[in-house]
Scaffold this active site. Structure first.
Site, short mmCIF file in Angstrom:
data_model
loop_
_atom_site.label_atom_id
_atom_site.label_comp_id
_atom_site.label_asym_id
_atom_site.label_seq_id
_atom_site.Cartn_x
_atom_site.Cartn_y
_atom_site.Cartn_z
N ASP A 16 0.93 -1.31 0.11
CA ASP A 16 0.12 -0.08 -0.18
C ASP A 16 0.93 1.15 -0.10
O ASP A 16 1.92 1.22 0.30
CB ASP A 16 -0.98 0.04 1.18
CG ASP A 16 -0.05 -0.18 2.55
OD1 ASP A 16 0.95 -0.77 2.59
OD2 ASP A 16 -0.32 0.63 3.47
N GLU A 17 0.08 2.34 -0.60
CA GLU A 17 0.81 3.73 -0.36
C GLU A 17 2.16 3.72 -0.54
O GLU A 17 2.84 4.53 -0.06
CB GLU A 17 0.47 4.06 1.34
CG GLU A 17 -0.81 4.26 1.41
CD GLU A 17 -1.07 4.50 2.98
OE1 GLU A 17 -2.00 5.24 3.16
OE2 GLU A 17 -0.28 4.39 3.91
N SER A 18 2.74 3.12 -1.59
CA SER A 18 3.83 3.35 -2.33
C SER A 18 3.79 4.62 -3.27
O SER A 18 3.09 4.30 -4.36
CB SER A 18 4.37 2.00 -2.91
OG SER A 18 5.65 2.54 -3.52
#
Lengths: 708, 708
Positions: B321-323
């Site tokens: 997530d959230e890269s």
């Protein structure tokens, strides 16, 4: 010109008031417990703000910096303030400067210098100690100094010069009769450090369990523990945790008695043939090691060598108590050995065993500690005798040249009041010991024997009472003000919760579990008014096993009922205010009304929970005492004699209310008895002075002697 | 002739009432949570006495006997009764007979059969399951069945036939942003088992900490964790503890983003040059692994191989997530690689990374779980997609052929009410998924992200709300009665305390710590009436770091104020009783009076504790709301219109009272607002039906929309 810290301090000192040993320490010692040897408070304050910071100067003790960080963390947690720069390299800008002259020993020892000085001005707090051990003690004092008001959190200006009265201040935790996981030990070590105790006496083996991993003799712990034992890694972890807090760890391996659990895996060590099973009940068992067999010493050499390597303290405790000699007496080969060696009786045989043990310990670099029974002229003078028998026994051994510790009077499992423990002094006033002999009394240890405690309840048996024992062992002998002790203990008790101790929070938790509901208001009113039965009554009233659930009202009830003390004080106040009887009356009325009206709501709670049925008689008695108290107040206020049979009926009620149920007893029936007697005797006030009248009431109301 | 258990059962069944899926489960399900698929209670009861015993028949699952012993131990603890023969070899004499047909798998898995049947008669309770996993679930149901009354503890006669709706019912615990010691994980595993959850999703690495020992790459944990990490032995211990309770453990190693702590020791893995330091604040950071470097895959192969060996579950979570791709975009060599490989954007590069990762996982015998972002057509269909985005995103992936889990709506850190979580269904009513697609929705996971929780407070964020989510995932979709859920949740919450969970007991503890006193009555009244701000407001109101103390009122306040719900219900009741306004009035009066009179006593408490200063405005507002509520009640009762400016002044007060202070907000201003509006509008009752009037009041009093 900006004044130097020292000139500021001089100014402050002009308004300082010195308390402590010299003044009897009943003065304003704020919330400090134990009371320091000398303390002088000033008028200024050092604010605790987000800018608060600490600086450590010249301490070559690896424990100091982590300890300062822990203290800062606690200070932040308590105030809700995050410090932006908790540690600063700039000594002059730091809020707290910590200094020590030398590192001290690598592991905590009897030789540690625990003294320290604190100076707090409006600019800075300075903590100076000779060794790291002193810094650890001083940090706890600093945390106890923190207060708050509308302006925020602060440390009051103060000068403290402090050092312990006794060098050995310990707590025994019995982790054998009931298992105590590592986290229980750790949080209690934190609590001990908070009140400046310095010895954890870890009772690791018993008839009911062998609680330490032996890699050389694994049958000891695998067969003797139900799988509940400390691994050697865990032992190392606890020893390091304790050392970081300036606490020595002394393991006890009780022998030659109290060894049933050893014999499950090693029946060949026993003085009578096996097989053996882990004991599940309490008491003194016959099982004993056979002191005539070389295999016994071989195993002890191996096992104690293993233990000596993981317990760095100079001392090791070999128990030695309550070896009843029955197996020895019944074993012809042991009897023959005794005859051959000229050993007259079991005590002599135990002394022979201890001499052999002493040599093994010496080989592994350890000195011996043992209970009273080990005392024997054949033993070397460097042993320490721990006295469960009492001050006389302790004084005797000191006169014989032995070092000693007091534990009699400090048995936490006997559920005595804090005041009672507080009054026990290892060297009581008027002691006939010479200074040289008195110096052999090293201090004392509180004992948390574990027949009736589990991990959920052990904290509430240790705390907060241990705080008062710790004060007895640290503070000047002149610090003896009981009401002030209770006042400071209440603050300490709450502060201990920041260390994870569960003595306070588990009371309601246990009640909720029993009631199956969060609605425990009336139940709490009842439980606040009771105490567990004291002394050894619990086991007499209901013989228990290791499997008995320790989740009952008796386990939730506090050892030292605040309500009990409070009612006693209010009744005292009221009677002292004769003939007006105004002082304390409203509060008593409120309390009695609450008790009188506790039913039917508590009946609903009790009905729904099988575990509460046993305390129904106490709820009934409390309601009746409430009604009785209200009547007594009315008679007193009206100065009207009650009808003739009233007194008899009320005293009968008070007698009934003094009977335990579920191994708890109402802690308020004594003061109610005084009130009833006073009301029945109110007309005597016509012919006596109020003081004489009160004395007469006290005498008439003296409680019947209680079996302990 | 003594009737056989079966004939007895037949007799009992005549009076049984079936509840559960078929009847909408709003019927008498007693205290069961989750509600079983089918349950039919009878009139008899099986008493729980000292003679209570259990017998295990034909279960070749090593977990069953210890689980039965644990259940017996809890039953004894709750009733205070010691069972003389807890386990008996005599099936016909046993109070409880446990049977299973086959052992089931060696480790818990998605294929476990968790179904079970319970029959309780006056003679015996029988628990039958196909596999050991079903026994574990059934034992928890049995414990929830236990009740008490004047006659003692008992299990009511019942037939239960139960099985889960979803196969994957999990809790994510983030042990990375704040460290969670092993005992926190263990007690929460016990709580999970109590509500039949079967997956611990252990979030072990984050920007703020690398929490697992790697023996191959020790710089990962030694430099990335502040010394706060699980040893591999501890991991094994937790995995075994979970397995014994039928709970799978799935570790998450979040990558390629959320990896700052990895890079402290291994900056060479990063997509931008170091050095890196452990992140201390919250949010999405730029730090990312460099997916173009073979060293990255080499380390991941080594590290994940190590982890695969200690985590036996078939699945392993790789985060994903959230890269944010910023480091990738700024690195020319990565850009060149993407061009060469034809990877259009960061999402494509992440998919490339995940394909490589997928091969590594396959090599080590693991399947991949990841957050929504991993979804990409190139990935194999055996992966599981965990949706933080929501039901639509989850349905999409199911339509694309992927297995999925719902977490959106189950974020415990957002401090939503239980009712709100309860209403979130992985497959909502009216879902357009085909049965085949719906079968790909495996279940869901609640998420305990740890920006604002510490070991002392994490339980109170998880519990009791998690019980309702667990019910959503286990019970039939038709079980949706919110008031009955809250009723059962209250009982569950207390029962969870016997497992050591601290959600209830730490509330008062935190208040005592802040107040520095046990006397927290008025403070408790205030805190019972507030809730922490919801959603992501807390971080917006006060940006925090990992070092901020989590010991404030906001940390003590409950997510779901019982008082808030209760006042809302009472106001509802009162308004529905127009024009008499009798129902609920007395209780509201008592409550409002308590609030009005909360000062000056609470001011004294607040003054003395710096950590409480921040909630002073709330105490003032609560007192004002109390006064306002009392006035409103008077106007309503008298059916007398208040002066013109009264409404305005009271609504302004209500607006003020809706403002957070110290990141908490009064949870009672909504109902007070309705009461004020109703009082101001009381004369309209002359011309309207009470029902129309109430609807009008509701409309007029609708709260202003709140920013989340």
């Amino acid at each position: 010109m900006r004044p130097s810290p020292h000139s500021l301090l001089l100014v402050l000192l002009l308004s300082f008031q010195t308390v402590g040993a010299a003044s009897g320490a009943s003065g304003p010692v704020r919330n400090l417990m134990p009371v320091p040897a000398e303390a002088a408070f000033g008028a200024g304050r050092l604010p605790v703000t987000p800018a608060f910071s600490a600086h450590v100067a010249g301490c070559h003790d690896a424990r100091v910096e982590p300890a300062v960080l822990r203290a800062l963390r606690r200070l932040q947690g308590r105030t809700g303030i995050e410090f932006t720069t908790p540690v600063t390299p700039d000594a002059s800008a730091a809020s707290l400067v910590v200094e020590c002259a030398r590192a001290g020993g690598a592991v905590p020892s009897l030789a540690d210098d625990e003294s320290y000085e604190i100076e707090v001005t409006e600019r800075q707090a300075r903590l100076r100690a000779t060794e790291g051990a002193g810094v650890l003690r001083g940090l706890e004092t600093l945390l106890q100094l923190v207060e708050g008001d509308r302006a925020g959190a602060f440390i009051p200006a103060v000068r403290i010069d402090d050092r312990p009265r006794f060098r050995w201040r310990g707590l025994l935790i019995d982790a054998a009769r009931h298992w105590m996981p590592v986290e229980v030990i750790k949080r209690n070590l934190d609590g001990m450090a908070a009140v400046k105790l310095n010895v954890l006496h870890w009772h690791l083996t018993e008839d009911q369990g062998f609680r330490v991993e032996s890699r050389k003799y694994p049958k000891l712990h695998t067969l003797g523990s139900d799988g509940l034992f400390y691994t050697q890694d865990q032992i190392r972890e606890v020893v390091a945790y304790a050392a970081a807090r300036g606490i020595r760890v002394i393991p006890e391996f009780d022998m030659p008695g109290h060894v049933t659990s050893w014999l499950v895996g090693h029946p060949e060590l026993a003085a009578a043939p096996g097989p053996y099973a882990i004991a599940r009940t309490w008491g003194v068992f016959d099982a004993a090691l056979d002191p005539t067999r070389e295999e016994v010493y071989k195993l002890l050499d191996g096992f104690l060598g293993e233990m000596a390597a993981i317990f760095p303290d100079q001392y090791l405790h070999i128990g030695g108590d309550e070896s009843n000699g029955k197996q020895w007496a019944a074993n012809p080969s042991i009897q023959a050995f005794m005859k051959k060696q000229g050993l007259a009786d079991a005590h002599a045989l135990q002394a022979y065993f201890n001499r052999r043990l002493s040599a093994i310990l010496r080989k592994h670099g350890k000195k011996m500690v043992g209970w009273d029974e080990i005392l024997h002229p054949d033993l070397p003078k460097d042993i320490v005798v721990q006295s469960w028998r009492g001050q006389e026994s302790l004084a005797d051994s000191a006169r014989q040249g032995y070092l000693g510790l007091l534990s009699n009077g400090y048995y936490l499992d006997l559920i005595e009041t804090t005041a009672r423990h507080y009054q026990v002094d290892p060297i009581p006033a008027g002691s006939a010991l010479t200074p040289e002999e008195a110096a052999r009394v090293l201090g004392g240890e509180a004992c948390m024997w574990a027949e009736y405690v589990a991990p959920d309840t052990v904290d509430s048996r240790i705390w907060p009472r241990l705080g008062a024992i710790a004060e007895r062992l640290w503070s000047p002998a002149t610090v003896t003000d009981v009401p002030d002790m209770y006042r400071r203990l209440a603050t300490l008790s709450v502060r201990l919760e920041e260390l994870g101790l569960e003595h306070e929070k588990n009371v309601d938790m246990l009640l909720r579990r029993l009631a199956g509901s969060t609605d425990v208001g009336p139940l709490r009113t009842l439980v606040d008014a009771v105490e567990p039965v004291k002394g050894y009554q619990r086991g007499r009233l209901r013989p228990a096993t290791q499997m008995m659930p320790l989740t009952r009202v008796v386990d939730a009830a506090r050892a030292d009922s605040l309500v009990g003390r409070h009612v006693a004080a209010l009744v005292d106040e009221l009677l002292a205010d004769a003939p007006a009887f105004g002082s304390g009356r409203h509060e008593l009325q409120d309390l009695f009304t609450r008790w009188r009206d506790i039913r039917p709501s508590i009946d609903v709670t009790i009905d729904q929970a099988a575990g509460l049925h046993e305390v129904r008689p106490l709820a009934e008695s409390l309601a009746a005492l409430g009604a009785s108290g209200l009547q007594a107040l009315s008679f007193l206020q009206a100065r009207l004699s009650p009808p003739d049979d009233w007194r008899t009926a009320q005293l009968a009620l008070s007698d009934r209310a003094s009977q335990p149920a579920g191994e708890v007893v109402l802690a308020v029936s004594g003061p109610l008895r005084r009130l009833v007697v006073a009301a029945a005797d109110v007309q005597a006030l016509e012919t006596m002075t109020p003081a004489d009248w009160k004395a007469r009431v006290e005498q008439l109301a003296a409680p019947p002697p209680q079996k302990r």
